[in-house]
Scaffold this motif. Structure first.
Motif, PDB file in Angstrom:
ATOM      1  N   LEU A   1       0.821  -1.218   0.000  1.00  0.00           N
ATOM      2  CA  LEU A   1       0.000   0.000   0.000  1.00  0.00           C
ATOM      3  C   LEU A   1       0.852   1.264   0.000  1.00  0.00           C
ATOM      4  CD1 LEU A   1      -2.892  -1.042   2.392  1.00  0.00           C
ATOM      5  CD2 LEU A   1      -3.039  -0.594  -0.068  1.00  0.00           C
ATOM      6  N   ARG A   2       1.974   1.222   0.681  1.00  0.00           N
ATOM      7  CA  ARG A   2       2.859   2.391   0.710  1.00  0.00           C
ATOM      8  C   ARG A   2       3.625   2.557  -0.589  1.00  0.00           C
ATOM      9  NH1 ARG A   2       4.967   1.929   6.870  1.00  0.00           N
ATOM     10  NH2 ARG A   2       3.129   2.876   7.791  1.00  0.00           N
ATOM     11  N   ARG A   3       3.907   1.461  -1.268  1.00  0.00           N
ATOM     12  CA  ARG A   3       4.701   1.527  -2.495  1.00  0.00           C
ATOM     13  C   ARG A   3       3.873   1.681  -3.766  1.00  0.00           C
ATOM     14  NH1 ARG A   3      10.101  -1.956  -2.376  1.00  0.00           N
ATOM     15  NH2 ARG A   3      11.231  -0.374  -1.218  1.00  0.00           N
ATOM     16  N   LEU A   4       2.557   1.549  -3.646  1.00  0.00           N
ATOM     17  CA  LEU A   4       1.725   1.773  -4.820  1.00  0.00           C
ATOM     18  C   LEU A   4       1.989   3.170  -5.352  1.00  0.00           C
ATOM     19  CD1 LEU A   4      -1.825   0.346  -3.996  1.00  0.00           C
ATOM     20  CD2 LEU A   4      -0.261  -0.454  -5.744  1.00  0.00           C
ATOM     21  N   ARG A   5       1.981   3.281  -6.640  1.00  0.00           N
ATOM     22  CA  ARG A   5       2.165   4.607  -7.240  1.00  0.00           C
ATOM     23  C   ARG A   5       0.783   5.230  -7.422  1.00  0.00           C
ATOM     24  NH1 ARG A   5       6.031   3.686 -12.213  1.00  0.00           N
ATOM     25  NH2 ARG A   5       4.035   2.995 -12.948  1.00  0.00           N
ATOM     26  N   TYR A   6       0.492   6.176  -6.565  1.00  0.00           N
ATOM     27  CA  TYR A   6      -0.783   6.885  -6.613  1.00  0.00           C
ATOM     28  C   TYR A   6      -0.629   8.000  -7.632  1.00  0.00           C
ATOM     29  CZ  TYR A   6      -1.559   4.253  -2.350  1.00  0.00           C
ATOM     30  OH  TYR A   6      -1.698   3.238  -1.443  1.00  0.00           O
ATOM     31  N   LYS A   7      -0.850   7.667  -8.904  1.00  0.00           N
ATOM     32  CA  LYS A   7      -0.533   8.612  -9.968  1.00  0.00           C
ATOM     33  C   LYS A   7      -1.739   9.072 -10.779  1.00  0.00           C
ATOM     34  CE  LYS A   7       0.741   4.758 -12.925  1.00  0.00           C
ATOM     35  NZ  LYS A   7       1.754   4.147 -13.743  1.00  0.00           N
ATOM     36  N   TYR A   8      -2.893   8.471 -10.568  1.00  0.00           N
ATOM     37  CA  TYR A   8      -4.063   8.834 -11.357  1.00  0.00           C
ATOM     38  C   TYR A   8      -4.908   9.852 -10.609  1.00  0.00           C
ATOM     39  CZ  TYR A   8      -2.653   4.626 -13.784  1.00  0.00           C
ATOM     40  OH  TYR A   8      -1.925   3.685 -14.451  1.00  0.00           O
ATOM     41  N   PRO A   9      -5.023  11.067 -11.138  1.00  0.00           N
ATOM     42  CA  PRO A   9      -5.852  12.065 -10.444  1.00  0.00           C
ATOM     43  C   PRO A   9      -7.336  11.827 -10.727  1.00  0.00           C
ATOM     44  CG  PRO A   9      -4.857  13.029 -12.393  1.00  0.00           C
ATOM     45  CD  PRO A   9      -4.343  11.632 -12.303  1.00  0.00           C
ATOM     46  N   LEU A  10      -8.120  12.018  -9.701  1.00  0.00           N
ATOM     47  CA  LEU A  10      -9.570  12.024  -9.874  1.00  0.00           C
ATOM     48  C   LEU A  10     -10.136  13.074  -8.934  1.00  0.00           C
ATOM     49  CD1 LEU A  10     -11.023  10.455  -7.259  1.00  0.00           C
ATOM     50  CD2 LEU A  10     -10.288   8.455  -8.500  1.00  0.00           C
ATOM     51  N   THR A  11     -11.277  13.609  -9.304  1.00  0.00           N
ATOM     52  CA  THR A  11     -11.905  14.646  -8.501  1.00  0.00           C
ATOM     53  C   THR A  11     -13.131  14.067  -7.826  1.00  0.00           C
ATOM     54  OG1 THR A  11     -11.132  16.325 -10.053  1.00  0.00           O
ATOM     55  CG2 THR A  11     -12.903  16.959  -8.546  1.00  0.00           C
ATOM     56  N   VAL A  12     -13.117  14.103  -6.494  1.00  0.00           N
ATOM     57  CA  VAL A  12     -14.263  13.624  -5.721  1.00  0.00           C
ATOM     58  C   VAL A  12     -15.311  14.734  -5.691  1.00  0.00           C
ATOM     59  CG1 VAL A  12     -15.061  12.936  -3.428  1.00  0.00           C
ATOM     60  CG2 VAL A  12     -12.903  12.046  -4.307  1.00  0.00           C
ATOM     61  N   ILE A  13     -16.522  14.391  -6.080  1.00  0.00           N
ATOM     62  CA  ILE A  13     -17.642  15.331  -6.048  1.00  0.00           C
ATOM     63  C   ILE A  13     -18.391  15.170  -4.734  1.00  0.00           C
ATOM     64  CG2 ILE A  13     -19.797  15.998  -7.180  1.00  0.00           C
ATOM     65  CD1 ILE A  13     -18.449  14.833  -9.804  1.00  0.00           C
ATOM     66  N   GLU A  14     -18.678  13.923  -4.373  1.00  0.00           N
ATOM     67  CA  GLU A  14     -19.307  13.612  -3.088  1.00  0.00           C
ATOM     68  C   GLU A  14     -18.989  12.173  -2.733  1.00  0.00           C
ATOM     69  OE1 GLU A  14     -23.497  14.258  -3.591  1.00  0.00           O
ATOM     70  OE2 GLU A  14     -23.727  12.590  -4.969  1.00  0.00           O
ATOM     71  N   SER A  15     -19.101  11.861  -1.436  1.00  0.00           N
ATOM     72  CA  SER A  15     -18.800  10.492  -1.013  1.00  0.00           C
ATOM     73  C   SER A  15     -19.597  10.140   0.240  1.00  0.00           C
ATOM     74  CB  SER A  15     -17.310  10.327  -0.733  1.00  0.00           C
ATOM     75  OG  SER A  15     -16.947  11.076   0.407  1.00  0.00           O
ATOM     76  N   LYS A  16     -19.729   8.844   0.453  1.00  0.00           N
ATOM     77  CA  LYS A  16     -20.373   8.358   1.678  1.00  0.00           C
ATOM     78  C   LYS A  16     -19.707   7.040   2.061  1.00  0.00           C
ATOM     79  CE  LYS A  16     -24.132   5.958  -0.687  1.00  0.00           C
ATOM     80  NZ  LYS A  16     -25.554   5.803  -0.852  1.00  0.00           N
ATOM     81  N   PRO A  17     -19.606   6.764   3.368  1.00  0.00           N
ATOM     82  CA  PRO A  17     -18.981   5.507   3.796  1.00  0.00           C
ATOM     83  C   PRO A  17     -19.825   4.298   3.403  1.00  0.00           C
ATOM     84  CG  PRO A  17     -19.560   6.895   5.697  1.00  0.00           C
ATOM     85  CD  PRO A  17     -20.010   7.603   4.475  1.00  0.00           C
ATOM     86  N   ILE A  18     -19.146   3.209   3.106  1.00  0.00           N
ATOM     87  CA  ILE A  18     -19.804   1.938   2.809  1.00  0.00           C
ATOM     88  C   ILE A  18     -19.567   1.018   3.999  1.00  0.00           C
ATOM     89  CG2 ILE A  18     -19.791  -0.113   1.342  1.00  0.00           C
ATOM     90  CD1 ILE A  18     -18.784   1.591  -0.942  1.00  0.00           C
TER      91      ILE A  18
END
Length: 193
Positions: A73-90
């Motif tokens: 999880l620490r070494r994953l390359r978080y490279k894809y940008p996305l824009t959160v509009i809204e969210s809710k917990p599952i």
């Protein structure tokens, strides 16, 4: 990104570190539990196990797999940008992970080769179902470590869609760097502006 079979199996095994601890505690000799609680380090004795190699190796392997999960999880390359509009917990789907814990209290012990073989087949079967369903990353240990699952309405390349987002913080509207793993997105947090 699709998890390869071996890394996925290691992540899966890491989620059962608490089960290894439970089975290890159940394997401690009865005499240890009958002793009085030690009040001084000089009087304390390490517990002895009925099947030390099996119980300690199971704990060591699952702990190593848990450490590898954290490293992945620490070494994953978080490279894809996305824009959160809204969210809710599952609410987390933990039932598939809880079955082996329930099984551990139903007479599984390291002294019975048949019961251990049955538990191993059960865990392999559960792994295959979880892997094919693309749910390997949905792991209860991650909840304990501060990761949560969200349903988020996002914009990716100006296209809106609903996704599952695993994140260390509650995703408020804004831009996040993510990695897609088996149909779910993972984020370490909001993009620093």
């Amino acid at each position: 990104m699709q998890f390869r079979l071996i890394p996925a199996f290691l992540v899966f095994l890491g989620s059962y570190f608490p089960l290894a601890i439970i089975l290890g505690l159940q394997d401690i000799k009865q005499e240890f539990w009958e002793k009085e609680l030690c009040h001084s380090w000089r009087n304390c004795v390490l517990p002895s196990s009925n099947h030390p190699y099996l119980s300690l190796s199971t704990i060591a392997v699952t702990l190593l797999c848990l450490a590898l999960t954290i490293m992945i999880l620490r070494r994953l390359r978080y490279k894809y940008p996305l824009t959160v509009i809204e969210s809710k917990p599952i609410p987390s789907e933990l039932i598939s992970y809880s079955f082996p814990y329930i099984v551990s209290f139903m007479g599984v012990d390291y002294g019975s080769a048949g019961k251990i073989a049955g538990l191993a087949v059960f865990l392999i079967w559960l792994f295959l179902i979880t892997y094919r369903a693309g749910q390997i990353i949905m792991n209860p240990i991650l909840l304990v470590m501060g990761w949560n699952l969200y349903e988020a309405k996002v914009s990716i390349n100006h296209h809106e869609r609903i996704i599952k987002l695993l994140s260390t913080e509650s995703p408020t509207p804004g831009t996040y760097f993510c990695q897609e793993v088996q149909g779910s997105y993972i984020s370490m947090g909001k993009r620093k502006e």
